[in-house]
Design a protein around this motif. Structure first.
Motif, PDB file in Angstrom:
ATOM      1  N   UNK B 131       0.780  -1.261   0.092  1.00 38.78           N
ATOM      2  CA  UNK B 131       0.007  -0.033   0.047  1.00 38.78           C
ATOM      3  C   UNK B 131       1.076   1.334  -0.018  1.00 38.78           C
ATOM      4  N   UNK B 132       0.590   2.389   0.841  1.00 38.50           N
ATOM      5  CA  UNK B 132       1.488   3.313   1.037  1.00 38.50           C
ATOM      6  C   UNK B 132       2.518   3.269   2.085  1.00 38.50           C
ATOM      7  N   UNK B 133       2.461   2.139   2.648  1.00 37.49           N
ATOM      8  CA  UNK B 133       3.500   1.660   3.684  1.00 37.49           C
ATOM      9  C   UNK B 133       4.873   1.244   3.305  1.00 37.49           C
ATOM     10  N   UNK B 142       8.059   0.413  10.179  1.00 36.53           N
ATOM     11  CA  UNK B 142       7.075   0.550   9.235  1.00 36.53           C
ATOM     12  C   UNK B 142       6.758   1.969   9.146  1.00 36.53           C
ATOM     13  N   UNK B 143       6.851   2.644   8.056  1.00 34.68           N
ATOM     14  CA  UNK B 143       6.438   4.085   8.040  1.00 34.68           C
ATOM     15  C   UNK B 143       5.591   4.276   7.098  1.00 34.68           C
ATOM     16  N   UNK B 147       6.102   8.848   8.714  1.00 34.42           N
ATOM     17  CA  UNK B 147       5.821   8.451   9.957  1.00 34.42           C
ATOM     18  C   UNK B 147       5.845   7.298  10.403  1.00 34.42           C
ATOM     19  N   UNK B 148       6.483   6.997  11.560  1.00 31.79           N
ATOM     20  CA  UNK B 148       6.834   5.646  11.865  1.00 31.79           C
ATOM     21  C   UNK B 148       5.414   5.069  12.603  1.00 31.79           C
ATOM     22  N   UNK B 199      -4.762  -4.290  11.399  1.00 27.34           N
ATOM     23  CA  UNK B 199      -5.474  -3.224  10.555  1.00 27.34           C
ATOM     24  C   UNK B 199      -5.589  -2.063  11.419  1.00 27.34           C
ATOM     25  N   UNK B 200      -6.134  -2.281  12.826  1.00 28.47           N
ATOM     26  CA  UNK B 200      -6.423  -0.914  13.539  1.00 28.47           C
ATOM     27  C   UNK B 200      -5.160  -0.122  13.700  1.00 28.47           C
ATOM     28  N   UNK B 201      -3.820  -0.716  13.263  1.00 29.11           N
ATOM     29  CA  UNK B 201      -2.652   0.140  13.501  1.00 29.11           C
ATOM     30  C   UNK B 201      -2.322   0.574  12.005  1.00 29.11           C
ATOM     31  N   UNK B 202      -2.367   0.025  11.062  1.00 27.49           N
ATOM     32  CA  UNK B 202      -1.750   0.377   9.791  1.00 27.49           C
ATOM     33  C   UNK B 202      -2.822   0.905   8.791  1.00 27.49           C
ATOM     34  N   UNK B 203      -4.228   0.452   8.993  1.00 32.95           N
ATOM     35  CA  UNK B 203      -5.177   0.894   7.981  1.00 32.95           C
ATOM     36  C   UNK B 203      -5.589   2.452   8.374  1.00 32.95           C
ATOM     37  N   UNK B 204      -5.888   3.138   7.244  1.00 34.14           N
ATOM     38  CA  UNK B 204      -6.646   4.503   7.524  1.00 34.14           C
ATOM     39  C   UNK B 204      -7.930   4.482   7.995  1.00 34.14           C
TER      40      UNK B 204
END
Lengths: 694, 225
Positions: B131-133, B142-143, B147-148, B199-204
Motif C-alpha cells: 500500500x502506501x507503507x 514501518x513508515x 511517520x513511523x 489493521x487497527x494500526x496500519x489501516x487508514x
C-alpha cells in the motif's frame, strides 16, 4: 397452441357470447371473461367454469377467512339474522291483527250504513210507486223516463247523506237483463260504476235478494287515483217493481293510512331493535372475546420466550379467573425455566471450573511425566517401562478429559459455532494428511474422490476437521487394511462428505448405536489409537451444531459408510444429501445389479452371494483385488438421505438403482456434475436436477 | 540465543515444573505468582518472552497482558485452560501473540516459545512496500509518509509475510505456519484477531482495509502498492 384451434375456439366463444348473458348479475364479468378467453385463444367449457368460480371466490376468500377466524363477527352476524327473523315475524302478526281490527270496525259501520240506505231506497221506491199509482194513466206514456229521473235523484239523495264517506252506485240487474228499464248505471262523485264493482259480486247479488259485500278498488272517471274500498250491494226494486242493484262503496283510505302508519312505525322500531341487538351482541361478545384474544396474544409472546408477560386481571368474574389461572401458569413456567436456566448455568460454570482446576495439575503431571519419559534411558528397565506407561496413559487421560469436557459443553449448550465460508477440500486434505501415518501402519490407502471442484460451505473448520478426523481414523482402524474412500459432493443447499471403508462393517442396529457414548463395536478388539469412546458422540454433536446430519450405514463384513451432510449456508435447513447413505457398492446393491434382480426387491442380505470385485458384467478388470468395484454414485436425493438417527433405511426407488458400471480401472468415481454434463443417463440427471431444483 | 522467560503463574507446582523444563532447554526463567506484581517483575527481568497464565490472583492475566503490551512489544504466550471460550479471543485481543492450552506437552511449549523468539535472529536488509507503507525489515520499522508506526514483533512479522508476496493469497493456515510456526493447523482465531489488531494500526480506515485485504472464503493478501 396452433392457429386452427385458436380460431375454432374463437368461433365457439363468439357463439357463446351471442347468448343473452346479461340476465346474470355478473354479466359484465362474463363479457370480460369471454374477451379474456378470446385473447388467450380458446377456453374449453370446464376451464371457463373454473375460472368463473375462481373469480367469484377470490374476493370472497378474505371474507370467508375473516368469518372463520373471527368469533365476534360470527356471533354478531348470527344475532342480527335471528333478531331480524323474530322482528319480521312479530311485524307480520301485529300488522295482521291491526288490519283485522280496523276492517272489522269499518265493516260493521258500513253494513249498518248500507242497511239503512237500502231501507231508504225501498221506502222511496214504495212512495214513488204509490204516487205513480195515483196518476198511472197520466204517466203511463213514459214510465222509464220517470224511473230514470227517480233513480238519479235517489243516488244523489243517498250519497249526500255520507258527505263523501261513501259513494252510491246503481246498476242494472243482469238477471232481468232484457234492458227493459234501459237504465244507464249511475254513480255518485265520478265513480266508474262498471269498473268499480267486481263481476262476481254482481252475479252473487243477482242470485239472491239479501245483501252481499266484497273488497274492491274504486275507479274514478276523472284523474283521481283509485283506492281500495268495501262494497256492499243489494238487489232493490224501483218504483216500477223492476229489480236493480244498489251498491254502497266505502273507501278504505283512512284505514289504509292507519295501517301504513302502523307498518312504518313497526318497521322503524324493528330496524332499531335489530341494529341495537347487533350492537349489544357486539359489545357483549367483545367483553368475552377481548380477554380471550389478549390471552392468546400473551400466550404467543410467552412461547416466544418473553416469560415476564402477564394478563391484566380486573374483577372476579370467569374472565378474571381465566386471567388469574393464566398468570399463575405463566408464573410457574417462568419459575421452572428460571430454575432450569440456573441449573444449566451452574453446570456450565462447574464444567468451566473443573476444566481449569483439573487441567492445571494435569499440566504439571504431564510435564513431569514427559521429563521422566525423556530420561528413561538412564533408568533400569522396570522404571523405564513404568515411565513409558505413565506417559502413554497420561495421553489417554488427557484425551478422555478433553472429550468429556467437550461433551459437557454440548450438554450445557455452551458450544458455539464459529462458522466461516471454508473450502471443505482443504479440511479433507489436512485430515487425510494427518491420518496417513496411521494408514501406512495399517497398510491402508486413503483415496479422496470428488475433489475436483471447490466445496465451499459455511462451517466451523475446527469442528468439521474434528468430525472428519474421527471418521477417517475410525475407518482406517476398522478397515482391516482395505481401501478407505473419502467422497465429497455438493448439490442443492447441501454438501456431504462420506467416509467409506471395507472392513468389518456394522451389524444390524449398530448404525444408530455407534453414536452412543462409550459404545464399542467389539469390546474384545484391540485398540491401537486408544479412542475414548466419545469421538462419534462429539462428532454427532458437532454435526448437529452445524444444523447438519451425521449418519452411519454398514453391513456385517461389507464395511461401513459414515456420511456428514452440512448445509451450504448456516441457518439453512437440510432437505437432502448429495450422497446416498448406502453406497452403490454395498453388497446388497451389487448383488441386485449382478443377479439382474428387480431392483428394490426384498432380497435378504444373507441370501445374496458375495460378489467378487469385477464380476462377469464388468468389461475392465479391476486393479487389484483389494478394492471392491465402485459402482456409480448418483448425486440424487436419496430416500436414505433423511434426517434422523442415522439408521439405515432400506427401501429405495428402482430408478436410482440401475446398473451404473464404472470403469473401475481408473479407480475414480465420477461426480454428479460430470454425469449431469455427460447426459448419458437422463433419469439419473432428472433425479439430480430434481434435487437441485428443490 | 537470548532466552529470558518470565513465567507469570500462581500455581507453584506448575511454575516450578515450567522452570525445570525451560532450564532444560537452555532458557533463563524468572517467576512471579501475583498479577499485581507482574508488571514490576517484567520491568526488573526485561524478559525476551512472557508466559502468562490467564487466571491469576490480583490482576487477572488479561489485564497484565494489556499493561505489558502498553509498554513493550515483547512476545506474550498465554497459558489457558479454556480453549473454546471467549477468554482466548479476549486474551489475544488484549495483546497476546499466541496461546497454549493446558495440558500441554513440554515439547509443544518449547516449540511455541522458540517460534516466538526465532524472528529476532534473521536480520536481512530488505526494503518492502505494501500500500502506501514502507517496511524496513532489518530495521524493524514501518513508515507511512515518513511517520513511523509502532507494531509488535508478531504484527510486524505478519505484515512482512504478506508484503513479501503481494501476489499471493495467504490462507489462515499458511499464515499460522509462516508467522506463528505451527506445523499443524491450529486455531485460526489467532490469525483473525491479529489481522484485526494489525489493521487497527496500519489501516487508514480499519472498516475498509486497503493494506491487508480479505479474500472471502480463502484468506488474506496484501493490498495493491
Amino acid at each position: 397452441m396452433s392457429w386452427d384451434s385458436a380460431a375454432s375456439a374463437s368461433a365457439e366463444q363468439g357463439d357463446r357470447s351471442g347468448r343473452p348473458v346479461g340476465r346474470k348479475m355478473k354479466g359484465f364479468r362474463w363479457e370480460r371473461f369471454f374477451e379474456g378467453g378470446l385473447l388467450q385463444g380458446g377456453v374449453q367449457g370446464s376451464p371457463v367454469l373454473r375460472l368463473l368460480i375462481r373469480w367469484v371466490r377470490r374476493p370472497l376468500l378474505p371474507v370467508m377467512r375473516l368469518w372463520r377466524r373471527n368469533i365476534q363477527l360470527k356471533i354478531v352476524a348470527t344475532t342480527l339474522l335471528m333478531s331480524m327473523g323474530v322482528v319480521l315475524l312479530l311485524g307480520f302478526v301485529v300488522i295482521g291483527q291491526v288490519r283485522n281490527g280496523l276492517l272489522d270496525a269499518k265493516v260493521r259501520a258500513s253494513q249498518s250504513q248500507a242497511t239503512g240506505g237500502f231501507a231508504v231506497a225501498k221506502q222511496q221506491a214504495d212512495a214513488e210507486a204509490t204516487a205513480n199509482g195515483d196518476d198511472r194513466s197520466a204517466a203511463a206514456g213514459r214510465p222509464s223516463k220517470n224511473v230514470s229521473q227517480w233513480m238519479t235523484d235517489l243516488v244523489v239523495s243517498l250519497s249526500s247523506g255520507g258527505q263523501g264517506a261513501f259513494d252510491v252506485v246503481t246498476l242494472n240487474s243482469t238477471a232481468s237483463g232484457d234492458g227493459s228499464g234501459g237504465l244507464a248505471p249511475r254513480s255518485s262523485s265520478q265513480v266508474d260504476p262498471t269498473a268499480s264493482i267486481p263481476e262476481n259480486l254482481r252475479a252473487r247479488i243477482d242470485k239472491s235478494i239479501s245483501a252481499a259485500q266484497s273488497y274492491t278498488r274504486v275507479v274514478y272517471k276523472d284523474d283521481k287515483e283509485s283506492q281500495p274500498a268495501l262494497v256492499i250491494g243489494k238487489q232493490v226494486s224501483d218504483p216500477n217493481g223492476d229489480a236493480y242493484q244498489l251498491y254502497y262503496l266505502f273507501p278504505l283510505t283512512q284505514e289504509e293510512k292507519s295501517l301504513s302508519l302502523v307498518k312504518g312505525t313497526l318497521a322503524t322500531a324493528g330496524l332499531f331493535v335489530v341494529v341495537l341487538l347487533g350492537a349489544i351482541a357486539w359489545l357483549v361478545v367483545r367483553q368475552v372475546v377481548t380477554p380471550v384474544r389478549m390471552a392468546a396474544g400473551i400466550a404467543e409472546r410467552l412461547s416466544a420466550g418473553r416469560l415476564q408477560e402477564r394478563m391484566k386481571v380486573t374483577g372476579e368474574d370467569d374472565i378474571a379467573r381465566l386471567g388469574e389461572a393464566f398468570n399463575k401458569m405463566a408464573q410457574n413456567l417462568q419459575l421452572k425455566i428460571q430454575q432450569l436456566e440456573d441449573l444449566s448455568r451452574m453446570q456450565r460454570r462447574f464444567v468451566s471450573d473443573v476444566s481449569h482446576e483439573l487441567r492445571t495439575p494435569l499440566t504439571t503431571v504431564r510435564m513431569a511425566a514427559d521429563v521422566i519419559h525423556d530420561a528413561r534411558v538412564d533408568f533400569d528397565p522396570v522404571t523405564a517401562r513404568s515411565a513409558e506407561l505413565l506417559a502413554d496413559q497420561l495421553d489417554r487421560f488427557e484425551t478422555l478429559l478433553a472429550d468429556l469436557l467437550e461433551i459437557s459443553r454440548f450438554d450445557a449448550g455452551a458450544a458455539a459455532l464459529e462458522a466461516d465460508a471454508i473450502d471443505l477440500r482443504e479440511v479433507v486434505r489436512r485430515v487425510v494428511g494427518g491420518a496417513e501415518p496411521l494408514a501406512e501402519r495399517k497398510g491402508t490407502r486413503i483415496r479422496v474422490v470428488g475433489d475436483q471442484q471447490p466445496l465451499i460451505a459455511e462451517a466451523d473448520a475446527r469442528r468439521v476437521e474434528r468430525v472428519l478426523r474421527n471418521l477417517v481414523v475410525n475407518a482406517v482402524e476398522h478397515g482391516e487394511g482395505k481401501d478407505v474412500v473419502v467422497k465429497l459432493a455438493a448439490a442443492g443447499g447441501a454438501v456431504a462428505i462420506a467416509v467409506r471403508d471395507y472392513g468389518v462393517g456394522l451389524k444390524p442396529g449398530e448404525a444408530t448405536r455407534v453414536f452412543s457414548r462409550f459404545w464399542r463395536a467389539d469390546p474384545a478388539r484391540a485398540r491401537t489409537t486408544g479412542g475414548t469412546g466419545l469421538g462419534l458422540s462429539i462428532a454427532l454433536e458437532d454435526a448437529r451444531l452445524h444444523g447438519g446430519w451425521l449418519q452411519a450405514w454398514g453391513e456385517p463384513g461389507g464395511g461401513s459408510q459414515f456420511r456428514l451432510t452440512l448445509p451450504r449456508t448456516a441457518d439453512e435447513p437440510l432437505r437432502g444429501s448429495p450422497i446416498p447413505l448406502e453406497p452403490k457398492d454395498s453388497r446388497r446393491n451389487r448383488g441386485l445389479d449382478d443377479a439382474g434382480l428387480p431392483h428394490g426387491g426384498a432380497t435378504k442380505l444373507a441370501t445374496v452371494p458375495v460378489q467378487q470385485a469385477g464380476a462377469a458384467s464388468d468389461p475392465i478388470p479391476p486393479r487389484g483385488a483389494m478394492a471392491p468395484r465402485l459402482a456409480g454414485t448418483a448425486a440424487t436425493a436419496d430416500p436414505t438421505a433423511l434426517p434422523g438417527n442415522g439408521a439405515r433405511v432400506v427401501p429405495r426407488p428402482a430408478g436410482t438403482l440401475r446398473r451404473q458400471e464404472e470403469t473401475s480401472g481408473t479407480g475414480r468415481e465420477r461426480t454428479a456434475q460430470e454425469r449431469g454434463q455427460d447426459g448419458d443417463t437422463p433419469e439419473e440427471l432428472g433425479h439430480g436436477e430434481a434435487f437441485r431444483g428443490r | 540465543m537470548k532466552g529470558r522467560v518470565l513465567v507469570v503463574d500462581d500455581d507453584t507446582a506448575l511454575a516450578e515444573m515450567l522452570g525445570i523444563v525451560l532450564r532444560g532447554e537452555g532458557f533463563e526463567p524468572s517467576f512471579v505468582a501475583d498479577g499485581d506484581k507482574a508488571l514490576a517483575a517484567f520491568r526488573d527481568a526485561k524478559p525476551d518472552l512472557v508466559l502468562l497464565d490467564l487466571m491469576l490472583p490480583g490482576r487477572d492475566g488479561i489485564e497484565v497482558c494489556r499493561l505489558i503490551r502498553a509498554e513493550s512489544g515483547v512476545p506474550i504466550v498465554m497459558l489457558t485452560a479454556k480453549s473454546d471460550t471467549v477468554d482466548v479471543v479476549v486474551g489475544l485481543e488484549s495483546g497476546a501473540d499466541d496461546y497454549i492450552v493446558k495440558p500441554f506437552k513440554p515439547k509443544e511449549l518449547v516449540a511455541r516459545i522458540r517460534a516466538r523468539l526465532r524472528r529476532s535472529e534473521e536480520p536481512a536488509p530488505e526494503q518492502l512496500s505494501i500500500g502506501d507503507l514502507v517496511i524496513d525489515v532489518a530495521g524493524h520499522s514501518v513508515k507511512r509518509e515518513g511517520m513511523s508506526i509502532a507494531l509488535t514483533p508478531l504484527e510486524f512479522d505478519l505484515l512482512v509475510a504478506l508484503a513479501r508476496k503481494p501476489w499471493q493469497v495467504f490462507t489462515r493456515e499458511v499464515l499460522l505456519e509462516q508467522v506463528w510456526g505451527y506445523r499443524h493447523a491450529a486455531d485460526t482465531r489467532l490469525v483473525n484477531v491479529h489481522v484485526q489488531r494489525l489493521r487497527s494500526k496500519v489501516e487508514k480506515d480499519p472498516e475498509r482495509p486497503e493494506i491487508v485485504v480479505t479474500v472471502r472464503g480463502v484468506g488474506y493478501k496484501a493490498g495493491p502498492s
